[in-house]
Each structure stands twice: as structure tokens, then as C-alpha cells.
Design a protein around this motif. Structure first.
Motif, PDB file in Angstrom:
ATOM      1  N   ALA A 180       1.266  -1.967  -3.445  1.00 20.28           N
ATOM      2  CA  ALA A 180       2.197  -0.975  -3.044  1.00 20.28           C
ATOM      3  C   ALA A 180       3.045  -1.485  -1.863  1.00 20.28           C
ATOM      4  CB  ALA A 180       1.533   0.187  -2.757  1.00 20.28           C
ATOM      5  N   GLN A 181       2.380  -2.453  -1.094  1.00 19.58           N
ATOM      6  CA  GLN A 181       3.156  -2.959  -0.097  1.00 19.58           C
ATOM      7  C   GLN A 181       3.883  -4.339  -0.158  1.00 19.58           C
ATOM      8  OE1 GLN A 181       3.862  -1.559   3.387  1.00 19.58           O
ATOM      9  NE2 GLN A 181       2.889   0.255   2.210  1.00 19.58           N
TER      10      GLN A 181
ATOM     11  N   ALA B 126      11.958   3.312  -3.543  1.00 17.45           N
ATOM     12  CA  ALA B 126      11.015   3.257  -2.273  1.00 17.45           C
ATOM     13  C   ALA B 126       9.618   2.696  -2.800  1.00 17.45           C
ATOM     14  CB  ALA B 126      10.776   4.785  -2.187  1.00 17.45           C
ATOM     15  N   TYR B 127       8.782   2.622  -1.777  1.00 18.38           N
ATOM     16  CA  TYR B 127       7.449   1.875  -2.261  1.00 18.38           C
ATOM     17  C   TYR B 127       6.523   2.379  -1.160  1.00 18.38           C
ATOM     18  CZ  TYR B 127       8.174  -1.102   2.328  1.00 18.38           C
ATOM     19  OH  TYR B 127       8.605  -1.635   3.322  1.00 18.38           O
TER      20      TYR B 127
ATOM     21  N   GLY C 115      12.538   4.085   1.480  1.00 20.94           N
ATOM     22  CA  GLY C 115      11.210   4.497   2.320  1.00 20.94           C
ATOM     23  C   GLY C 115       9.847   3.798   2.034  1.00 20.94           C
ATOM     24  N   ASN C 116       9.138   3.456   3.064  1.00 21.83           N
ATOM     25  CA  ASN C 116       7.595   3.097   2.876  1.00 21.83           C
ATOM     26  C   ASN C 116       6.714   4.314   3.200  1.00 21.83           C
ATOM     27  OD1 ASN C 116       5.369   1.694   2.921  1.00 21.83           O
ATOM     28  ND2 ASN C 116       5.840   0.268   4.487  1.00 21.83           N
ATOM     29  N   TYR C 117       5.924   4.399   2.181  1.00 21.78           N
ATOM     30  CA  TYR C 117       5.265   5.858   2.243  1.00 21.78           C
ATOM     31  C   TYR C 117       3.768   5.473   2.720  1.00 21.78           C
ATOM     32  CZ  TYR C 117       9.246   8.315   1.388  1.00 21.78           C
ATOM     33  OH  TYR C 117      10.491   8.644   1.207  1.00 21.78           O
ATOM     34  N   GLY C 118       3.430   4.115   3.022  1.00 23.43           N
ATOM     35  CA  GLY C 118       2.304   3.700   3.604  1.00 23.43           C
ATOM     36  C   GLY C 118       0.938   3.344   2.995  1.00 23.43           C
ATOM     37  N   TRP C 119       0.930   3.680   1.769  1.00 20.97           N
ATOM     38  CA  TRP C 119      -0.318   3.122   1.196  1.00 20.97           C
ATOM     39  C   TRP C 119      -0.228   1.528   1.011  1.00 20.97           C
ATOM     40  CZ3 TRP C 119      -4.912   4.425   0.047  1.00 20.97           C
ATOM     41  CH2 TRP C 119      -5.770   3.692  -1.124  1.00 20.97           C
TER      42      TRP C 119
ATOM     43  N   ASP D 194       1.177   1.717  11.555  1.00 23.24           N
ATOM     44  CA  ASP D 194       2.081   2.579  10.806  1.00 23.24           C
ATOM     45  C   ASP D 194       3.518   2.370  10.830  1.00 23.24           C
ATOM     46  OD1 ASP D 194       2.173   3.894  13.106  1.00 23.24           O
ATOM     47  OD2 ASP D 194       1.554   5.849  12.245  1.00 23.24           O
ATOM     48  N   THR D 195       3.807   1.410  11.648  1.00 23.46           N
ATOM     49  CA  THR D 195       5.319   1.239  12.111  1.00 23.46           C
ATOM     50  C   THR D 195       6.151   1.107  10.778  1.00 23.46           C
ATOM     51  OG1 THR D 195       4.918  -0.004  14.113  1.00 23.46           O
ATOM     52  CG2 THR D 195       6.873   0.048  13.216  1.00 23.46           C
ATOM     53  N   GLY D 196       7.292   1.931  10.767  1.00 26.83           N
ATOM     54  CA  GLY D 196       8.086   1.886   9.605  1.00 26.83           C
ATOM     55  C   GLY D 196       7.844   2.833   8.298  1.00 26.83           C
ATOM     56  N   THR D 197       6.698   3.449   8.372  1.00 29.39           N
ATOM     57  CA  THR D 197       6.115   4.194   7.245  1.00 29.39           C
ATOM     58  C   THR D 197       6.570   5.627   7.450  1.00 29.39           C
ATOM     59  OG1 THR D 197       4.146   4.798   8.483  1.00 29.39           O
ATOM     60  CG2 THR D 197       4.171   2.791   7.031  1.00 29.39           C
ATOM     61  N   ILE D 198       6.599   6.253   6.393  1.00 30.31           N
ATOM     62  CA  ILE D 198       6.984   7.755   6.451  1.00 30.31           C
ATOM     63  C   ILE D 198       6.002   8.600   6.079  1.00 30.31           C
ATOM     64  CG2 ILE D 198       8.769   9.481   5.388  1.00 30.31           C
ATOM     65  CD1 ILE D 198      10.715   7.130   4.612  1.00 30.31           C
TER      66      ILE D 198
END
Length: 393
Positions: free
Chosen positions: A190-191, A234-235, A272-276, A292-296
Motif C-alpha cells: 500500500a505504500q 491515491a494510495y 493522497g496517501n491514506y496511511g496504511w 505520519d508525515t504526508g498522510t491524510i
């Protein structure tokens, strides 16, 4: 969705309450008006229905996707007593576990070109997105020989396949892909922008190049990023189980199924990066001090305390039959059967109101040509939410 369960493992059994000729369950009110969950098509039954679609072609037809590989078609009439087969992929798919026929979308010009798109798993190790066409002389029947494969996405495990398809207001096709499965995203998909897993994809199906049967929109966020797949919109998603476009604002809403602690609702933004799997919801996943920098962050998240374990994303309601829900984002949980309404959806934080506890395995939400909301349940029924004072079918 964490796991699509066979019918014999359904966690909750409910009894349908008979109200003379009204096929309905009484609900808790969202306001002073009480609501009912109505069997929208009481003469029809489906096998593990998990997608509900209606083309914008003036026909007011309904198409229901069954996990086992069938797409059923019928009139949008509560008295309808027959659904016919529009397309059968039963002999072309693996449909155990979370595999199967997972998504359907109609081309914006379906009325004229007959094109529609499906997401399915022909085997346990790959997801396919294909275009089909209706028969030239009958728009109620698909031509199985017309398949044009657009994408083949390797799947390392049998779960977290995503599967939702939808055309945006921009005319592009959006595709939800899960992180590839297992637990905790062990491969870090996912990243990783080098693969298509854990993402929302965006492609142009109205053109093709010498390599593939689609092209990349010029304004996709990773078009000019080295090492990134340009299809990605988005990812950082675990398993985006059902996303939708708000028909009024165009915003993309998705439910993203959590691992063991949090379920989340996200508004999807370009790039967008949703963090997972750095985050599960707003919490660090397996790390007390993650970056969590840059995550939404999700617009809303909820825990598993009340057996709520697998979010099913829904729609911002823009219909006319249940006015008390107008402007609310309606979503549910596959395991607990709860359905909620998210209010204050234009603010940074939203508040969730419990609408009802159904005991159903809620697999999907869908809308008809009038933006009326329907609910697919693994008991084989299609439901809708109605205000109690309405004349019910």
C-alpha cells in the motif's frame, strides 16, 4: 471488506417482521421521524449480492452483481417478480473467500455504445478489469465474447481485492484495489507506488496506446514521478470496500476496512496517501512512534467494541424519498449489520448517527437513476431505507 463470508457462516440471523403487506423492519429514528428498512423487491432473491448499479440511459433498469459470477437485470419496480441474467462469468472466475465478481460500472455513454466494465478474479492470484458490450440487438443481454481486458493485477493472497468500479464526473474510470491481502500488508504494497495494490486507480477508457487498452489522464498525480505507476490516483489504503462519488459535489467517499482496531471513512484526494500500513485509522499500526508525515487522516473512524469489524462504504444521499437523510453520508458494517449516517460532511470532522441495527451482512450500497439508495445484503435481499409515514410497497 475483511472477509466475504459464505451464507452458512452468516453471523447474524434476523427475522423479517410482517406489517400486513409491508415487508419491513422497524428502525431507530435519525430525527423525530422514524425509519423503516424495506425489502425493495420482495419477489426477488439473489445469491450473495454485492453490487447494485443503474445505467444513466433513461431505462430505469437495475443490475445486481452476485459474487458467484452473475449479473442480474430487472425493472426498477417493487412488484417485479423476475430477474434475468445479463452476464454470466460463473465458469470463468474463482469466487471463494473474498474472490469473485466484485464490481460493475456502466460507460457514461452506455445508451449508445453498450459498454460496461467489470472487476473479477479469474483465479486466486489475479484481478482483472475488463470491458464488455451488450448484444447489438438486445441491450438486456451482454455479449460474453466481447470481453476486452484492460488490467491484470497480480494478487499475492486471496483477500483484500477491492473491486469497486465507478466513472467520475470527469468521465474517467476509477478502480479500487486492496493491498493484496494476508494481514498487516506484509509486502508493504500500500505504500509502494511501483505496484497497483492498496490504491484508487484512474484511467481513460476512451482511448488506447500501443501498450494497453487505455491511456493515463494527463493530470493523474504520479504521471511524472519516477518509479510510480501513473494509473494511481491515491494510495495507502488497506481494502477500500465501496467508494462513491457525491452526485452534488463530486467528492469521492470510501470506506477502508481496518486490520484489528479501526474502520475508517476517507474522502479521496488526488495524490493522497491514506496511511496504511503506517497507520490504521489515526493510530500507529504496530509502532508506538510512527511517522505520519504526508498522510491524510480519515474524516471518521470507529472501533471494534460493538462487533463493528468491517466497514461497507456507502453514498451521500441525494434522493427525494427519504428527505430526513438528505446530505448525510450513509454507510454500514458488514459484520455487525449496523447502518449509520455521517453528518457535517463538509467540515473537517464529521459526526456519526446510528440509524439502525439490522443483523444483516451488508455487502454494498447502490443508487438508482433517481439517486435513491439501496442496500445489498447477503441474506439475498435488496433493501431501501424509508420514512415510516410513507406508503410502503
Amino acid at each position: 471488506m475483511k472477509k466475504i463470508l459464505p451464507a452458512i457462516l452468516v453471523l447474524f440471523i434476523f427475522q423479517l417482521i410482517s406489517c400486513s403487506d409491508k415487508d419491513a423492519l422497524e428502525l431507530s429514528p435519525i430525527t423525530e421521524d422514524s425509519l423503516l428498512l424495506v425489502n425493495a423487491f420482495p419477489n426477488l432473491t439473489f445469491s450473495r449480492p454485492l453490487d447494485f448499479q443503474s445505467p444513466n440511459d433513461g431505462s430505469d433498469r437495475i443490475f445486481v452483481v452476485e459474487q458467484g459470477g452473475l449479473i442480474k437485470i430487472f425493472e426498477n419496480d417493487s412488484e417485479v417478480d423476475q430477474a434475468t441474467t445479463f452476464l454470466s462469468l460463473e465458469n470463468s472466475i474463482a469466487s471463494s473467500d473474498e474472490l469473485g465478481l466484485l464490481g460493475l460500472a456502466f460507460h457514461p455513454d452506455f445508451e449508445n455504445n453498450g459498454y460496461f466494465f467489470v472487476n473479477y478474479t479469474p483465479s486466486s492470484d489475479v484481478s482483472v478489469v475488463s470491458r464488455f458490450k451488450t448484444m447489438d440487438n438486445d441491450s438486456n443481454v451482454a455479449d460474453p465474447a466481447s470481453e476486452l481486458i484492460l488490467l491484470r493485477v497480480p494478487q499475492p493472497y486471496t483477500n483484500h481485492n477491492g473491486g469497486q468500479l465507478a466513472f467520475g464526473p470527469d468521465g474517467y474510470l476509477y478502480i479500487a484495489m486492496g493491498d493484496g491481502g494476508s494481514g498487516g500488508d506484509p509486502d508493504g504494497n500500500a505504500q509502494n507506488l511501483e505496484n497497483l495494490l492498496g490504491t484508487i486507480l484512474r484511467i481513460d477508457v476512451n482511448s488506447s496506446d500501443n501498450v494497453q487498452n487505455y491511456t493515463i489522464p494527463n493530470d493523474n498525480p504520479f504521471v511524472d514521478v519516477d518509479g510510480a505507476r501513473p494509473e494511481i490516483y491515491a494510495y495507502g489504503l488497506r481494502n477500500p470496500w465501496r467508494f462513491s462519488f457525491d452526485s452534488q459535489t463530486g467528492k469521492i467517499w470510501t470506506g477502508d476496512v481496518g486490520q484489528g482496531e479501526k474502520e475508517e471513512i476517507n474522502i479521496i484526494e488526488s495524490g493522497g496517501n491514506y496511511g496504511w500500513n503506517i497507520l490504521e485509522g489515526t493510530s500507529c499500526y504496530n509502532d508506538q512512534d510512527c511517522d505520519d508525515t504526508g498522510t491524510i487522516a480519515p474524516i471518521f473512524e470507529y472501533g471494534h467494541e460493538n462487533n463493528d469489524k468491517s466497514v461497507t462504504g456507502g453514498f451521500v444521499y441525494r434522493g427525494n424519498l427519504t428527505l430526513s437523510l438528505n446530505g448525510y453520508y450513509i454507510y454500514g458494517d458488514f459484520v455487525s449489520g449496523r447502518i449509520w449516517a455521517l453528518e457535517n460532511i463538509s467540515s473537517a470532522t464529521a459526526n456519526s448517527i446510528l440509524l439502525l441495527e439490522t443483523g444483516l451482512n451488508i455487502a454494498s450500497f447502490g443508487t438508482d437513476a433517481n439517486n435513491e439508495l439501496f442496500i445489498c445484503s447477503f441474506d439475498g435481499k435488496i433493501y431501501r431505507i424509508s420514512e415510516q409515514e410513507q406508503n410502503l410497497p
